[in-house]
Scaffold this active site. Structure first.
Site, PDB file in Angstrom:
ATOM      1  N   ASP A 351      53.379   8.972  11.728  1.00  9.74           N
ATOM      2  CA  ASP A 351      53.290   8.057  12.859  1.00  9.74           C
ATOM      3  C   ASP A 351      54.580   8.117  13.686  1.00  9.74           C
ATOM      4  O   ASP A 351      55.680   8.090  13.125  1.00  9.74           O
ATOM      5  CB  ASP A 351      53.075   6.644  12.285  1.00  9.74           C
ATOM      6  CG  ASP A 351      52.891   5.596  13.360  1.00  9.74           C
ATOM      7  OD1 ASP A 351      51.888   5.686  14.087  1.00  9.74           O
ATOM      8  OD2 ASP A 351      53.741   4.686  13.454  1.00  9.74           O
ATOM      9  N   GLU A 388      52.642  12.947  14.978  1.00  9.81           N
ATOM     10  CA  GLU A 388      52.322  12.275  16.232  1.00  9.81           C
ATOM     11  C   GLU A 388      53.592  12.469  17.047  1.00  9.81           C
ATOM     12  O   GLU A 388      54.585  11.769  16.837  1.00  9.81           O
ATOM     13  CB  GLU A 388      52.027  10.795  15.993  1.00  9.81           C
ATOM     14  CG  GLU A 388      51.587  10.082  17.262  1.00  9.81           C
ATOM     15  CD  GLU A 388      51.362   8.586  17.067  1.00  9.81           C
ATOM     16  OE1 GLU A 388      50.489   8.038  17.755  1.00  9.81           O
ATOM     17  OE2 GLU A 388      52.065   7.959  16.249  1.00  9.81           O
TER      18      GLU A 388
END
Lengths: 705, 111
Positions: A351, A388
């Site tokens: 993330d 990401e």
């Protein structure tokens, strides 16, 4: 004859002790006792606090003798403990000086950052006792799970079809058909394995499953009075422990076994498991947040701090983990190695991974040591690493993420280009790049098409049904006056905002969803589907449902029968992709014939064969030569795909097939179900072999045989 | 924790009464291990066990491994629904042969 090194050398009250081993960090079972080891560079002393499970008051507090400190590590073996019924924590003493970044407070009991099992939120949604002096309690876990002959599946990256899902959302709704006591749990996912098999996906990506606190920042919605919680879990309490409240057996402390059993069973069925991991920040939040662990152990080491002692906020969530400090880097590496070795996890999605490339002052590094360490780690060597490649601090690295030949990326540009094309923006130039696995982003640096994780929707943002049903986000339910969530959705409601019973609009929405699925499944790279998009999941236009433990998030399985034609279409498209290696190349196209088939590996067409309409910009067609499949190592059929994203119908002239071959139709989103799609091998020959009409906003797939 | 052992023909039946947790699991192990001999046939009757902690499950697994190593057979009778469910979702159940009643288990052994 007992070994000499398992004899106690010290006693404290009735507890027998011995100097411990500094490695591994955490609590480890050793013959006759438990080895406790914890690091702090600024603490001046440390106390081990032991509780019986759920007890209000400690059983005993054992100060670490000076001689049990090795370097900056406090390590001690305590003998004869009832390890099944034990919770442990630490008190650390040291400087308390905000500006200097020191937060030591020995009145607080701190969770072990290496805790492999965590109590305190044992059953999801049960209101915690806020008076409890120790909220998140470290516990002992056992590494004796019998994996039998299980190992990582090592599915070639380009062959993956990823299904992004949330443990609780996927299994919680009463319509799920899952046994009630398994709803919302790992055990519930077990019951849905036949569904994965039917759909045809081979990888599930789980939104965060490390221990988090669903009650973090919980608040009442001013509009509805409903409790808003930390539902998605992008806020980690402990990096080494699966979320207890996600396990049906969490109340027995069996979550470790339950999750391992899930992974093992998925592997048996040929399904890989990727974990969504959040190393950019922790649940301790900003200076107003709770002291759970890191902050009280070594605040200055674990967090990026401003010169005034405040937390840098590149994550948008209050604090930023100082990932490129060697200690923190070590912890991240220990964590991933642990999950790879002990849980047989096939891959990790990071993330806001751009943060992992920032130095302790927040500047992007050219050669980030953490990313390099992960890329070359011997234990992680077979794991997929997916970034990401952006963060909330404005660093956007899609295409430029420091990859070391190992990192794949969530391709945000794929999402944006495809969404724009779908709603009629006429951006064929960039869409052509996206369909080919984004060579404009990856080819020059020698990164394969499978570097690109292609997605149109994910947990952040609209579901696919909402993408074609809403122009504007509808986030009032989040209690932030519709100010939260992204405003750049590139969505189009097909004529009416939200629900409608207008059959024409409904049918256009269905068609747009099918168009999107076609684009996703014929693109080179790795397709990722958001849970429920295969049967029209809606969140009523809410594009940021991070805080809802209700039907906004719970997947309503009744939609499976209501929107069965979408499910049937998606399933057939997945089967088509699985049947055709030419859609899953290992290298980028060369736009030429390099195997002597007489056709280039990829060619572009439009309303006229061999003439791509780059200017008309709403129309694009391409043909893949089957003899070039996987760089000519395997034989496949020739495939022709046409997209008409224009608001008018167009006639497409077809390229000629080889002598004795004919065009057969596999899919046409412009016709009604069940004629919209066939199953691989059951394509239907078309009458007119020289061309065909594509109605407005539709897609067609043909094969030559 | 009460454990009663009885022998019927070549069958050994161990009936347990009480909860199995970290404190009682070692007692069970101590009593059952000696009867796990080559080609023994053992029935563990757990009809009267309402609760079993992870220590209990791990004890069962270790008995199972002992019996496999000795070429003996160890089956379990009368798991409560809750214990059975816990064993199923944590992967322990697949290692065992289980029967709902003593009669059923003895019948299987006699055929």
């Amino acid at each position: 004859m007992q070994r000499i090194d398992v004899h106690p050398t010290h006693t404290y009250h009735q507890y027998k002790l011995r100097c411990g081993k500094p490695f591994p960090f955490g609590a480890t079972l050793v013959p006759g006792g438990i080895n406790f080891s914890i690091y702090s560079s600024y603490a001046t002393s440390c106390i081990l606090v032991l509780f019986e499970k759920h007890a209000k008051e400690p059983l005993i507090e054992i100060p670490f003798p000076t001689e049990f400190r090795i370097g900056n590590v406090y390590c001690m073996i305590v003998f004869d403990l009832d390890y099944e019924n034990l919770e442990y924590g630490y008190r650390m003493d040291g400087p308390n000086d905000f500006k200097e970044g020191h937060w030591f407070d020995k009145s607080k009991i701190l969770m072990d950052p290496y805790a492999r099992s965590i109590g305190g939120r044992d059953v999801w949604g049960v209101t915690p006792d806020w008076q409890d002096i120790y909220q998140h309690r470290s516990r002992i876990a056992f590494d004796d799970f019998d994996w039998e002959d299980d190992c990582l599946l090592e599915i070639p990256p380009e062959d993956q079809i990823i299904y992004e899902m949330h443990v609780r959302s996927f299994t919680r709704h009463p319509s799920s058909g899952i046994k009630e006591k398994h709803q919302g749990t790992f055990a519930g996912i077990l019951e849905k394995i036949p569904y994965f098999k039917e759909l045809g996906i081979n990888t599930i990506e789980l939104m965060p499953i490390y221990e988090f606190d669903e009650f973090e920042n919980s608040r009442l919605n001013p509009e509805t009075g409903e409790l808003l919680v930390n539902y998605w879990g992008y806020s980690t309490v402990g990096f080494f422990a699966p979320k207890t409240g996600y396990a049906a057996t969490g109340k027995y402390g069996m979550q470790v076994d339950e999750f391992k059993n899930l992974v093992k069973t998925l592997h048996k069925h040929g399904i890989e498991v990727i974990l969504d991991v959040v190393f950019n920040h922790t649940a301790e939040g900003n200076e107003k947040g709770p002291t759970i662990s890191f902050r009280g152990i070594d605040n200055k080491t674990y967090y990026m701090l401003t010169p005034e002692g405040y937390y840098f906020n590149f994550s948008g969530t209050g604090n930023t983990l100082n990932c490129n400090n060697p200690i923190v880097r070590g912890m991240v590496l220990d964590c991933l190695r642990y999950w790879a070795a002990e849980y047989h996890i096939d891959g990790f999605r990071f993330d806001l991974a751009a943060i992992l490339g920032r130095d302790p002052w927040g500047y992007p590094l050219t050669n980030p040591p953490l990313l390099e360490s992960l890329a070359f780690d011997p234990i992680l060597a077979k794991c997929k690493l997916i970034a990401e490649a952006w963060d909330a601090g404005g660093l956007y690295q899609v295409g430029s993420f420091p990859a070391y030949g190992r990192w794949a990326e969530w391709n945000g540009k794929y999402r944006d280009s495809i969404r724009k094309f779908l709603k009629g923006d006429g951006n064929v130039g960039e869409v052509a790049q996206r369909l080919q696995g984004s060579p404009d982003l990856y080819a020059a640096s020698g990164r394969s098409p499978a570097t690109s994780i292609n997605f149109i929707t994910c947990h952040d943002g609209f579901t696919l049904m909402d993408l074609v049903s809403y122009n504007q986000k509808q986030n009032i339910a989040n209690g932030e006056n519709n100010n939260d969530g992204s405003n750049d959705n590139d969505s189009w409601n097909c004529g009416v905002e939200g629900p409608t019973d207008d059959p024409q609009i409904l049918s256009l929405r269905y068609r747009q969803i099918k168009n999107a699925i076609v684009m996703l499944m014929v693109s080179q790279g790795v397709p990722m589907i958001l849970m429920g998009d295969e049967f029209g999941r809606t969140k009523n236009g809410n594009n940021n449902t991070y805080c809802h433990d209700n039907e906004l998030n719970w997947l309503n399985w009744n939609l499976l029968s209501k929107n069965h034609e979408l499910f049937r279409f998606t399933k057939a498209m997945i089967a088509f992709r699985n049947a055709h290696p030419v859609l899953r190349n290992t290298h980028h196209f060369q736009n030429k014939d390099y195997v002597g088939s007489g056709l280039p590996d990829i060619s572009w067409h439009g309303t006229q064969a061999w003439q791509a309409d780059w200017s008309s910009s709403h129309i694009i067609a391409f043909m893949l030569c089957g003899k070039h499949a996987k760089q000519g190592t395997i034989a496949d059929e020739r495939i022709y795909v046409a997209f008409n994203m224009h608001w008018q119908a167009h006639y497409f002239e077809l390229p000629r097939t080889l002598e004795g071959k004919k065009w057969y139709i596999f899919a046409n989103t412009g016709v009604a179900s069940p004629m919209d799609i066939n199953s691989p091998g059951n394509e239907i020959m078309i009458d007119n072999q020289s061309g065909l009409f594509l109605r407005e906003r539709s897609a067609v797939i043909l094969i030559a045989r | 924790m009460q454990i009663s052992l009885q022998t019927i023909d070549d069958l050994q039946i161990a009936s347990l009464t009480g909860d199995i947790d970290a404190s009682t699991a070692p007692i069970v192990t101590e009593q059952i291990l000696p009867i796990i001999k080559p080609s023994a046939k053992i029935i563990l009757d757990m009809t009267k066990v309402a609760y079993m902690s992870s220590a209990g499950l791990r004890m069962l697994l270790s008995l199972h491994r002992q019996s496999t190593g000795q070429n003996s057979i160890l089956v379990i009778v009368g798991l409560s629904e809750d214990v059975q469910d816990t064993m199923a979702v944590t992967g322990f159940l697949s290692f065992f042969k289980t029967y709902s009643s003593l009669e059923e288990a003895t019948t299987v052994f006699q055929t």
